[in-house]
Design a protein around this motif. Sequence first.
Motif, short mmCIF file in Angstrom:
data_model
loop_
_atom_site.label_atom_id
_atom_site.label_comp_id
_atom_site.label_asym_id
_atom_site.label_seq_id
_atom_site.Cartn_x
_atom_site.Cartn_y
_atom_site.Cartn_z
N ARG A 1 -7.69 11.03 -4.11
CA ARG A 1 -6.86 10.10 -3.63
C ARG A 1 -5.47 10.40 -3.68
NH1 ARG A 1 -9.56 4.00 -3.86
NH2 ARG A 1 -11.72 4.73 -3.47
N THR A 2 -5.02 11.16 -4.53
CA THR A 2 -3.67 11.43 -4.83
C THR A 2 -3.48 12.78 -5.22
OG1 THR A 2 -1.68 10.45 -5.93
CG2 THR A 2 -3.60 10.39 -7.33
N ASN B 1 -5.42 5.97 -7.89
CA ASN B 1 -4.98 5.87 -6.47
C ASN B 1 -3.49 6.45 -6.40
OD1 ASN B 1 -6.88 4.11 -5.87
ND2 ASN B 1 -6.01 2.20 -6.45
N CYS B 2 -2.79 6.68 -7.47
CA CYS B 2 -1.31 7.17 -7.21
C CYS B 2 -1.12 7.96 -8.36
CB CYS B 2 -0.40 6.12 -6.77
SG CYS B 2 -0.30 4.76 -8.00
N HIS C 1 -1.71 0.35 -6.01
CA HIS C 1 -1.89 1.23 -4.81
C HIS C 1 -1.04 2.37 -4.62
CE1 HIS C 1 -5.13 -1.24 -3.46
NE2 HIS C 1 -4.18 -2.34 -3.46
N THR D 1 -10.44 4.59 -11.14
CA THR D 1 -10.35 5.11 -9.76
C THR D 1 -8.97 5.56 -9.66
OG1 THR D 1 -12.19 4.21 -8.89
CG2 THR D 1 -10.57 5.31 -7.38
N ARG E 1 0.88 -1.45 0.08
CA ARG E 1 -0.08 0.06 0.04
C ARG E 1 0.77 1.47 -0.12
NH1 ARG E 1 -5.55 -0.85 0.68
NH2 ARG E 1 -5.37 1.26 -0.11
N HIS F 1 -11.87 12.85 0.53
CA HIS F 1 -12.84 12.12 -0.29
C HIS F 1 -14.07 12.95 -0.36
CE1 HIS F 1 -11.02 7.77 0.55
NE2 HIS F 1 -10.41 8.52 -0.20
N ASP G 1 -7.17 1.80 -10.00
CA ASP G 1 -7.43 0.74 -9.13
C ASP G 1 -7.78 -0.66 -10.06
OD1 ASP G 1 -8.02 0.00 -6.46
OD2 ASP G 1 -10.07 -0.10 -6.81
N THR H 1 -11.35 10.35 -9.89
CA THR H 1 -11.85 9.38 -10.92
C THR H 1 -12.37 10.21 -12.19
OG1 THR H 1 -12.44 7.92 -9.04
CG2 THR H 1 -13.64 7.64 -11.15
N ARG I 1 -0.33 2.74 5.83
CA ARG I 1 -0.68 3.18 4.31
C ARG I 1 0.31 4.42 4.17
NH1 ARG I 1 -6.31 2.51 3.49
NH2 ARG I 1 -5.87 3.76 1.86
#
Length: 478
Positions: free
Chosen positions: A341-342, A382-383, A431, A380, A173, A315, A397, A357, A215
């Motif tokens: 998220r990033t 994530n990074c 992730h 989505t 993660r 979020h 994702d 997203t 995380r």
Amino acid sequence: GRLINQKQRIPNKMDIEAPELQGLCLQSLRRTYDVYFYNNKRPLEQDWQANKIKLASKIDSEYRHVKNMALPQRKKRRTDGNGQANNQDVDNNKPTLAEVEEDVSPMQNVISSIQSSNSNSTAITEFKRPTDIVVAGSGNDSQIVRIKKRKKPTWHAPWKLMRVISGHVGAVRSIAVEPGNEWFVTGSADRTIKLWELATGTLRLTITGHIATVRGLQVSHRHNYMFSCGEDRFVNCWDLETNKCIRHYHGHLSGVYCLAMHPELDVLISGGRDSTARVWDIRTKSEIHVLSGHTSTVASVLTQSAEPQVITGSHDRTVRTWDLGMGKTITTLTHHKKSIRTMVHHHDEYTFMSGGTDNLKKWKLPNAEFIHNFSGHKATINCMALNEDNVLVSGGDDGSMHFWDWNTGYPFQQMQTVVQPGSLDCEAGIHAATFDLSGSRLLTCEADKTIKIWKEDRDATPETHPINPAWRPNSSKY
């Protein structure tokens, strides 16, 4: 009495002039009415010759001192007696005529278009419209529109898989590379932190101490410390000489999802599921500020030396910039329609990128002004990771990776990661991702319990992997 009778017989002067003055005014009014009534409602005729002289005089007064500027010209080819071009006399270093025309600025186009008219014309100069200006509409609704030249994308070599590292027994993660670029650390859902050799990919050390998924990871470039956070609400400080936890930072009410270290101050910022970002003093373990304002999980945090020194993404679909001294919000950005998220900031420019997203959005600091979207990654996000060659990578994702040119937003490569044998297709998520300090290797942490290392394809050339000429940048304002 005789004198009085003579005075009474003398008439008043006003009695004589008043009727005559009134009659003259009426006569003048009648003459004025007769002269101007015929053309009262008729529009004036345009004197095109006078307008032409007026425009020419304005142009001449504005550009008189630059009207005769010399433009760069191409060296002429010499010809032999048969009229054939002599290639030996051609100067290959000189630009072609098309290149010269492209290098001429719009102002030079205007200047060069100002020429004297023929001898029969009374105009001083003749104005020609530049090539990058068009007139939209017709009549009174017409508008002059300047066409913006599109920036050409920079060519980048495609990337390919170099090595797959296995060792974790849970989804990986988080990841961080140490400042010496010799090793990197990863955090996993198996509650462990592993230290790996960057050159060979061999495992050097396994650190335990968390009781839930790790995380976030950060390696200090000023001290011999490493910081970690996890879903167990712990923010830990590790001494890399003894490989032991020496400090705990208590305060979060739920899982901690992200970490960032200030580049100049001994300050650590953590964001978590309790909708807050907390600022910690590394030495005293005291909580300096609680940055509250988000209404959902704070999933990403950035720090920098210049203002704003803290940027958070949540979020709740907003990005906030913070005043680190006051602990208050400076700006709230509500452009995203999905959770964020990033985020990643540029190493030279005063800009940063937020990923959701819906889109990747590029912002200009310090006022967090929206620049443009990077569209096309339908997953989505994530990074994200960025190297010094302005190669931006976004990981989804669903295991998809897109490689972008930072300056133009051109997606020069799209690929899908492959899960290791024995894993499910749903374990193809990415992730976390980061570049090493040289920018030549990309490290991704994936849901199939592996760390993958990617490198550029050195055999690729602009001829084998050309830029798509049909690509157009995203012109959306939001």
